[in-house]
Design a protein around this motif. Structure first.
Motif, PDB file in Angstrom:
ATOM      1  N   PRO A 170       0.793  -1.227   0.000  1.00 51.47           N
ATOM      2  CA  PRO A 170       0.000   0.000   0.000  1.00 51.47           C
ATOM      3  C   PRO A 170       0.825   1.277   0.000  1.00 51.47           C
ATOM      4  CG  PRO A 170       0.026  -0.961   2.194  1.00 51.47           C
ATOM      5  CD  PRO A 170       0.687  -1.951   1.275  1.00 51.47           C
ATOM      6  N   THR A 171       2.119   1.164   0.296  1.00 53.40           N
ATOM      7  CA  THR A 171       2.984   2.349   0.293  1.00 53.40           C
ATOM      8  C   THR A 171       4.035   2.281  -0.814  1.00 53.40           C
ATOM      9  OG1 THR A 171       4.550   1.363   1.873  1.00 53.40           O
ATOM     10  CG2 THR A 171       2.691   2.597   2.788  1.00 53.40           C
ATOM     11  N   GLY A 172       3.897   1.300  -1.704  1.00 53.15           N
ATOM     12  CA  GLY A 172       4.933   1.048  -2.707  1.00 53.15           C
ATOM     13  C   GLY A 172       5.191   2.187  -3.660  1.00 53.15           C
ATOM     14  N   ASN A 173       4.174   2.987  -3.969  1.00 56.71           N
ATOM     15  CA  ASN A 173       4.332   4.083  -4.928  1.00 56.71           C
ATOM     16  C   ASN A 173       4.439   5.442  -4.244  1.00 56.71           C
ATOM     17  OD1 ASN A 173       4.208   2.418  -7.219  1.00 56.71           O
ATOM     18  ND2 ASN A 173       1.983   2.385  -7.140  1.00 56.71           N
ATOM     19  N   LEU A 174       4.680   5.449  -2.938  1.00 58.75           N
ATOM     20  CA  LEU A 174       4.690   6.700  -2.197  1.00 58.75           C
ATOM     21  C   LEU A 174       6.090   7.030  -1.669  1.00 58.75           C
ATOM     22  CD1 LEU A 174       1.456   6.141  -0.051  1.00 58.75           C
ATOM     23  CD2 LEU A 174       1.649   7.335  -2.245  1.00 58.75           C
ATOM     24  N   ASP A 175       6.351   8.310  -1.476  1.00 55.96           N
ATOM     25  CA  ASP A 175       7.608   8.711  -0.855  1.00 55.96           C
ATOM     26  C   ASP A 175       7.553   8.419   0.640  1.00 55.96           C
ATOM     27  OD1 ASP A 175       6.122  10.796   0.357  1.00 55.96           O
ATOM     28  OD2 ASP A 175       6.623  12.195  -1.246  1.00 55.96           O
ATOM     29  N   ARG A 176       8.683   8.616   1.332  1.00 53.72           N
ATOM     30  CA  ARG A 176       8.777   8.236   2.735  1.00 53.72           C
ATOM     31  C   ARG A 176       7.733   8.931   3.597  1.00 53.72           C
ATOM     32  NH1 ARG A 176      10.383   4.017   4.347  1.00 53.72           N
ATOM     33  NH2 ARG A 176       8.347   4.055   5.254  1.00 53.72           N
ATOM     34  N   GLU A 177       7.540  10.218   3.365  1.00 58.21           N
ATOM     35  CA  GLU A 177       6.588  10.978   4.181  1.00 58.21           C
ATOM     36  C   GLU A 177       5.170  10.453   4.010  1.00 58.21           C
ATOM     37  OE1 GLU A 177       5.036  15.594   4.881  1.00 58.21           O
ATOM     38  OE2 GLU A 177       6.663  15.171   3.459  1.00 58.21           O
ATOM     39  N   VAL A 200       1.303  -7.115   2.573  1.00 62.34           N
ATOM     40  CA  VAL A 200       2.514  -7.431   1.832  1.00 62.34           C
ATOM     41  C   VAL A 200       3.282  -6.126   1.645  1.00 62.34           C
ATOM     42  CG1 VAL A 200       3.352  -7.936  -0.493  1.00 62.34           C
ATOM     43  CG2 VAL A 200       1.791  -9.517   0.620  1.00 62.34           C
ATOM     44  N   THR A 201       4.565  -6.131   1.979  1.00 60.59           N
ATOM     45  CA  THR A 201       5.353  -4.921   1.828  1.00 60.59           C
ATOM     46  C   THR A 201       6.812  -5.261   1.582  1.00 60.59           C
ATOM     47  OG1 THR A 201       5.980  -2.813   2.867  1.00 60.59           O
ATOM     48  CG2 THR A 201       5.726  -4.713   4.334  1.00 60.59           C
ATOM     49  N   HIS A 202       7.497  -4.372   0.855  1.00 63.18           N
ATOM     50  CA  HIS A 202       8.946  -4.517   0.687  1.00 63.18           C
ATOM     51  C   HIS A 202       9.683  -3.609   1.658  1.00 63.18           C
ATOM     52  CE1 HIS A 202       8.125  -0.791  -1.491  1.00 63.18           C
ATOM     53  NE2 HIS A 202       9.389  -0.490  -1.277  1.00 63.18           N
ATOM     54  N   ASP A 203       8.922  -2.818   2.412  1.00 63.30           N
ATOM     55  CA  ASP A 203       9.476  -1.782   3.282  1.00 63.30           C
ATOM     56  C   ASP A 203       9.605  -2.307   4.717  1.00 63.30           C
ATOM     57  OD1 ASP A 203      10.047   0.496   4.756  1.00 63.30           O
ATOM     58  OD2 ASP A 203       8.702   1.787   3.604  1.00 63.30           O
ATOM     59  N   LEU A 204      10.825  -2.589   5.141  1.00 66.40           N
ATOM     60  CA  LEU A 204      11.041  -3.117   6.495  1.00 66.40           C
ATOM     61  C   LEU A 204      10.664  -2.106   7.567  1.00 66.40           C
ATOM     62  CD1 LEU A 204      14.355  -5.176   6.292  1.00 66.40           C
ATOM     63  CD2 LEU A 204      12.110  -5.994   7.006  1.00 66.40           C
ATOM     64  N   THR A 205      10.756  -0.821   7.247  1.00 66.53           N
ATOM     65  CA  THR A 205      10.342   0.209   8.201  1.00 66.53           C
ATOM     66  C   THR A 205       8.857   0.071   8.515  1.00 66.53           C
ATOM     67  OG1 THR A 205      12.015   1.723   7.325  1.00 66.53           O
ATOM     68  CG2 THR A 205      10.247   2.698   8.639  1.00 66.53           C
TER      69      THR A 205
END
Length: 244
Positions: A170-177, A200-205
């Motif tokens: 859900p955050t794959g196309n978004l910048d960090r903020e 499902v995410t690739h972002d460990l944060t």
């Protein structure tokens, strides 16, 4: 009883003359109210497995149960009705209908389930407030930023008060903020509505906020990190331990 349970899920595709196993005998139990994150490399099978759990795709073998109801044996019509009542799905690319306003996109699941929109008025107000969409409801998707489009997609997934919310990058196309803001909103709505979240995410944060982190490796799923911070490095390591 787990709210979501899969048993020996197998999903295979034909690729030219070869058979590719995208999901290989995956078992998973998710308790009511848990936040589960699934990480893994591209092509590891994590999005395919998520779609199977949500009833959007059918496995070649194995079963999926939500609240004890077996999705894999349901007819297409019954499955569609069940998904509309029990599940919500957030896609990576929003999948908003460009000709519809934000409000119309949010209300699509209520129409598909044949329920009157007025029954959602109070819930809609709460979602709009939590997701800060009040001034954007009558805008088309093209008039919204990427973060605002994702908020609309979240509201659409939540409008039917699903018991299980599935989120595919859900955050794959978004910048960090914006990614951090979407996570904050998901956790806020999860607590407010009392949902189970499978992401499902690739972002460990992002994944570090989950109760448990699972990793997909060549179609196989293993527990990567639990509440105590215990990490397992590979599926093979897990199997060796299981045979000790």
């Amino acid at each position: 009883m787990p709210i979501l349970e899969t048993e020996n899920i197998i999903k295979q595709y034909k690729q030219y003359d070869a058979v590719v196993t995208a999901v290989d005998r995956v078992n998973l139990k998710v308790e009511d109210g848990e936040f589960i994150a699934i990480i893994g490399a591209s092509g590891s099978g994590k999005s395919t497995f998520l779609s199977i759990c949500a009833g959007l795709d059918k496995p070649n073998a194995g079963t999926v149960k939500i609240r004890g109801n077996e999705l894999t044996s349901m007819s297409p019509d019954k499955l569609a009705r069940f998904r509309g009542i029990y599940t919500g799905f957030i896609f990576q690319r929003h999948n908003l209908i460009p000709q519809f306003t934000a409000l119309e996109n949010i209300l699509i699941p209520t129409v598909m389930c044949g329920k009157e929109e007025c029954r959602y008025e109070e819930h809609l107000k709460k979602l709009v407030e939590m997701l800060n969409l009040k001034d954007r409801l009558h805008h088309l998707p093209s008039e919204l930023s990427g973060g605002q489009q994702q908020r609309v997609a979240i509201a659409r997934a939540l409008i039917n008060r699903p018991q299980v919310l599935f989120a595919d990058e859900p955050t794959g196309n978004l910048d960090r903020e914006n990614a951090d803001e979407v996570l904050r909103l998901l956790l806020l709505t999860k607590e407010a509505i009392g949902q189970t979240l499978l992401m499902v995410t690739h972002d460990l944060t992002i994944a570090e906020h989950a109760d448990k982190i699972y990793k997909m490796d060549n179609g196989r799923l293993y527990l990567f990190k639990d509440k105590d911070g215990y990490r397992r490095n590979t599926y093979e390591e897990d199997m060796k331990k299981a045979h000790l």
